[in-house]
Design a protein around this motif. Structure first.
Motif, PDB file in Angstrom:
ATOM      1  N   TRP A  23       0.817  -1.217   0.000  1.00 10.54           N
ATOM      2  CA  TRP A  23       0.000   0.000   0.000  1.00 10.54           C
ATOM      3  C   TRP A  23       0.847   1.263   0.000  1.00 10.54           C
ATOM      4  O   TRP A  23       0.400   2.306  -0.459  1.00 10.54           O
ATOM      5  CB  TRP A  23      -0.933   0.008   1.200  1.00 10.54           C
ATOM      6  CG  TRP A  23      -0.240   0.066   2.534  1.00 10.54           C
ATOM      7  CD1 TRP A  23       0.206  -0.990   3.262  1.00 10.54           C
ATOM      8  CD2 TRP A  23       0.072   1.235   3.291  1.00 10.54           C
ATOM      9  NE1 TRP A  23       0.788  -0.564   4.421  1.00 10.54           N
ATOM     10  CE2 TRP A  23       0.716   0.810   4.467  1.00 10.54           C
ATOM     11  CE3 TRP A  23      -0.124   2.601   3.093  1.00 10.54           C
ATOM     12  CZ2 TRP A  23       1.165   1.682   5.447  1.00 10.54           C
ATOM     13  CZ3 TRP A  23       0.321   3.479   4.067  1.00 10.54           C
ATOM     14  CH2 TRP A  23       0.957   3.021   5.225  1.00 10.54           C
ATOM     15  N   GLY A  58       3.345   2.133  -1.806  1.00 13.37           N
ATOM     16  CA  GLY A  58       3.707   2.622  -3.135  1.00 13.37           C
ATOM     17  C   GLY A  58       2.696   3.610  -3.681  1.00 13.37           C
ATOM     18  O   GLY A  58       3.051   4.658  -4.235  1.00 13.37           O
ATOM     19  N   LEU A  59       1.419   3.297  -3.521  1.00 12.20           N
ATOM     20  CA  LEU A  59       0.365   4.193  -4.010  1.00 12.20           C
ATOM     21  C   LEU A  59       0.359   5.519  -3.257  1.00 12.20           C
ATOM     22  O   LEU A  59       0.149   6.579  -3.840  1.00 12.20           O
ATOM     23  CB  LEU A  59      -1.005   3.517  -3.868  1.00 12.20           C
ATOM     24  CG  LEU A  59      -1.414   2.537  -4.969  1.00 12.20           C
ATOM     25  CD1 LEU A  59      -2.748   1.901  -4.631  1.00 12.20           C
ATOM     26  CD2 LEU A  59      -1.483   3.239  -6.318  1.00 12.20           C
ATOM     27  N   ILE A  60       0.626   5.465  -1.956  1.00  6.77           N
ATOM     28  CA  ILE A  60       0.603   6.687  -1.156  1.00  6.77           C
ATOM     29  C   ILE A  60       1.735   7.623  -1.584  1.00  6.77           C
ATOM     30  O   ILE A  60       1.544   8.831  -1.731  1.00  6.77           O
ATOM     31  CB  ILE A  60       0.718   6.357   0.340  1.00  6.77           C
ATOM     32  CG1 ILE A  60      -0.483   5.518   0.783  1.00  6.77           C
ATOM     33  CG2 ILE A  60       0.799   7.641   1.163  1.00  6.77           C
ATOM     34  CD1 ILE A  60      -0.397   5.048   2.204  1.00  6.77           C
ATOM     35  N   PHE A  72       3.157   7.730  -4.464  1.00  6.26           N
ATOM     36  CA  PHE A  72       2.832   8.243  -5.796  1.00  6.26           C
ATOM     37  C   PHE A  72       1.767   9.337  -5.728  1.00  6.26           C
ATOM     38  O   PHE A  72       1.896  10.388  -6.363  1.00  6.26           O
ATOM     39  CB  PHE A  72       2.351   7.104  -6.698  1.00  6.26           C
ATOM     40  CG  PHE A  72       1.814   7.580  -8.021  1.00  6.26           C
ATOM     41  CD1 PHE A  72       2.672   8.000  -9.015  1.00  6.26           C
ATOM     42  CD2 PHE A  72       0.439   7.632  -8.249  1.00  6.26           C
ATOM     43  CE1 PHE A  72       2.170   8.464 -10.227  1.00  6.26           C
ATOM     44  CE2 PHE A  72      -0.060   8.085  -9.454  1.00  6.26           C
ATOM     45  CZ  PHE A  72       0.812   8.497 -10.445  1.00  6.26           C
ATOM     46  N   PHE A  73       0.710   9.098  -4.965  1.00  7.50           N
ATOM     47  CA  PHE A  73      -0.364  10.099  -4.849  1.00  7.50           C
ATOM     48  C   PHE A  73       0.168  11.402  -4.254  1.00  7.50           C
ATOM     49  O   PHE A  73      -0.240  12.499  -4.649  1.00  7.50           O
ATOM     50  CB  PHE A  73      -1.509   9.560  -3.993  1.00  7.50           C
ATOM     51  CG  PHE A  73      -2.415   8.603  -4.723  1.00  7.50           C
ATOM     52  CD1 PHE A  73      -2.247   8.339  -6.067  1.00  7.50           C
ATOM     53  CD2 PHE A  73      -3.454   7.959  -4.061  1.00  7.50           C
ATOM     54  CE1 PHE A  73      -3.079   7.464  -6.746  1.00  7.50           C
ATOM     55  CE2 PHE A  73      -4.296   7.082  -4.721  1.00  7.50           C
ATOM     56  CZ  PHE A  73      -4.102   6.830  -6.073  1.00  7.50           C
ATOM     57  N   ILE A  81      -4.508   6.385   1.588  1.00  6.58           N
ATOM     58  CA  ILE A  81      -4.767   6.354   0.148  1.00  6.58           C
ATOM     59  C   ILE A  81      -5.993   7.196  -0.193  1.00  6.58           C
ATOM     60  O   ILE A  81      -5.964   8.036  -1.098  1.00  6.58           O
ATOM     61  CB  ILE A  81      -4.968   4.906  -0.337  1.00  6.58           C
ATOM     62  CG1 ILE A  81      -3.672   4.106  -0.190  1.00  6.58           C
ATOM     63  CG2 ILE A  81      -5.442   4.883  -1.796  1.00  6.58           C
ATOM     64  CD1 ILE A  81      -3.800   2.651  -0.557  1.00  6.58           C
ATOM     65  N   SER A 132      -6.432  10.891  -1.896  1.00  2.29           N
ATOM     66  CA  SER A 132      -7.286  10.966  -3.085  1.00  2.29           C
ATOM     67  C   SER A 132      -8.257  12.137  -2.982  1.00  2.29           C
ATOM     68  O   SER A 132      -8.496  12.847  -3.964  1.00  2.29           O
ATOM     69  CB  SER A 132      -8.067   9.658  -3.268  1.00  2.29           C
ATOM     70  OG  SER A 132      -7.198   8.566  -3.463  1.00  2.29           O
ATOM     71  N   ALA A 164       5.291   9.704 -11.482  1.00  2.70           N
ATOM     72  CA  ALA A 164       5.804   8.332 -11.552  1.00  2.70           C
ATOM     73  C   ALA A 164       7.321   8.314 -11.690  1.00  2.70           C
ATOM     74  O   ALA A 164       8.017   7.529 -11.039  1.00  2.70           O
ATOM     75  CB  ALA A 164       5.153   7.590 -12.715  1.00  2.70           C
TER      76      ALA A 164
END
Length: 434
Positions: free
Chosen positions: A61, A63-65, A67-68, A258, A262, A289
């Motif tokens: 999890w 990785g998404l945080i 990136f966001f 996350i 968002s 990215a």
């Protein structure tokens, strides 16, 4: 005892490999993780499995945080939102207290925007303010750089603190209030040093500093509020979710990093011009990215290294009883993190590596997760010097000698780290008395 000596030797060799031989942290962490596992009785198959499990569990999890957070930073930086935040804070504090203003600006903007990008974005404003106010541009620059560094090391959704939370299995919302307190005192200590050394920081402006061309974008109406909402809303939601923890699905939604990020991104979307909106969004995704890919991979390999330490159970030899450790539960993570930053020049690498090493102590209940996280983050401010890319960026844009920068920026970073460490220690003792 043999396993403990092996761990210390592997960590020492890891530092030497990264700093002296300039081996990248990713292969270095993987190799010494494999070496540690094999030399403590594991097989190639079992140690490889540990490495893969650690890598996957860390990034499932986080990785998404990361990136966001970078994506939000791209929107604020490119849309003019970051400049709105800066100009508003300057109006609030006034010209007289510009060093304090720059510290506040750096702290807020350093949360979503990468340090180098944030500093270069604000540099033209910094130069104009220095000429109009009479404040030394070096003093203003150091105040801004210091607060950007503190935000980078302490406040999610910057990658380092998120990685530490993931490696130590701490809820992100739980660490925000304490880390904000530490950040305030760390910056406060730095501002006091800057005030005491005003004369030293004054210099004759014999030549113009490097000019950074930035396309000015004007935000009007309600859009002037959106940068603040997009930046502060995720932090508020994660903190509220930690305070009012329950089985309520709404609380579960808003406290999840996350979804909180968002919501922040959704608030920032109106800042983007409707002309070529889809194309612009796509470009921001690509930029975010490219900036976070390496950080995410380093975070994963740090988790892999930590998993090997957990599986070999070396930590049982470190502390037999958490109460016997006493104050060492703060001092050891703090100074270990400070050491890694000082010798590697990377706050993120320091945070990840230190967390990987002490994570098994958290899992075994020997260290307090929240205070260990705070100690690691405060220690990671370390000593910024010639092995840091930001050190050289600062030198070039302000045309300052290495000697003077070592006596100013490096000393300032050490002082902010120690100020933060003292507050971690004091808070730890106060909690023990309550």
């Amino acid at each position: 005892m043999t396993a403990l000596i092996t761990l210390i030797l592997c960590i020492t060799l890891l530092i030497i490999a990264i700093t002296i031989f300039k081996i990248h942290p990713i292969p270095a962490l993987l190799f010494f993780g494999l070496l540690l596992g094999i030399t403590t009785g594991g097989t190639v198959s079992t140690v490889t499995e540990s490495l893969l499990n650690g890598f996957g569990n860390t990034l499932k999890w986080i990785g998404l945080i990361i990136f966001f957070g970078a994506f939000l930073g791209e929107i604020l930086s490119e849309s003019g939102g970051a400049e709105i935040i800066a100009n508003t804070i300057i109006k609030v504090f006034g010209v007289k207290y510009l060093p304090l203003s720059m510290a506040f600006i750096g702290f807020l903007i350093g949360i979503p925007v990468f340090m180098d990008v944030a500093y270069l974005t604000l540099l033209p404003t910094l130069q104009v303010l220095s000429k109009k106010s009479g404040h030394s541009i070096l003093a203003l620059g150091l105040s801004l750089a210091m607060s950007l560094t503190v935000a980078h090391a302490l406040i999610p959704p910057t990658p380092g603190p998120l990685a530490v939370a993931a490696l130590l299995e701490v809820n992100v919302g739980d660490i925000i209030p304490l880390n904000i307190l530490i950040a305030i005192f760390a910056i406060g200590g730095g501002l006091i040093w800057l005030q005491w050394n005003k004369k030293f920081l004054q210099r004759a402006e014999t030549q113009e500093t490097i000019q950074i061309s930035v396309k000015k974008k004007q935000l009007k109406g309600f859009k002037k509020i959106l940068p603040f909402v997009a930046l502060l809303l995720p932090l508020a939601l994660m903190s509220i979710g930690a305070i009012y923890s329950s089985d309520n699905q709404i609380i579960a939604f808003i406290k999840n990093p996350i979804w909180a990020l968002s919501l922040g991104i959704l608030c920032a979307l109106p800042l983007i011009s409707t002309l070529d909106f889809s194309k612009t969004i796509h470009q921001y995704f690509q930029n975010a990215a490219s900036k976070t890919a390496l950080v995410i991979l380093i975070t994963g390999t740090g988790g892999a290294f930590g998993q090997v330490i957990k599986d070999t159970e070396i930590v049982n030899a470190l502390f037999s009883d958490v109460h016997a450790a006493g104050v060492m539960v703060i001092i050891i993570p703090f100074f270990l993190s400070m050491l890694f930053t000082t010798v590697t020049g990377s706050i993120t690498v320091s945070l990840i590596t230190t967390a990987s090493i002490v994570a098994p102590l958290i899992a075994n209940g020997m260290l307090d997760p929240k205070f260990t996280t705070a100690a690691i983050c405060a220690g990671s401010l370390g000593v910024i010097h010639v092995n840091s890319s930001f050190f050289w960026l600062f030198k070039e844009v302000h045309d300052i000698s290495v000697s003077k920068l070592l006596k100013s920026f490096s000393v300032l970073s050490l002082l902010t780290s120690l100020s933060g460490g003292v507050i971690v220690l004091a808070t730890y003792y106060i909690q023990g008395l309550l």
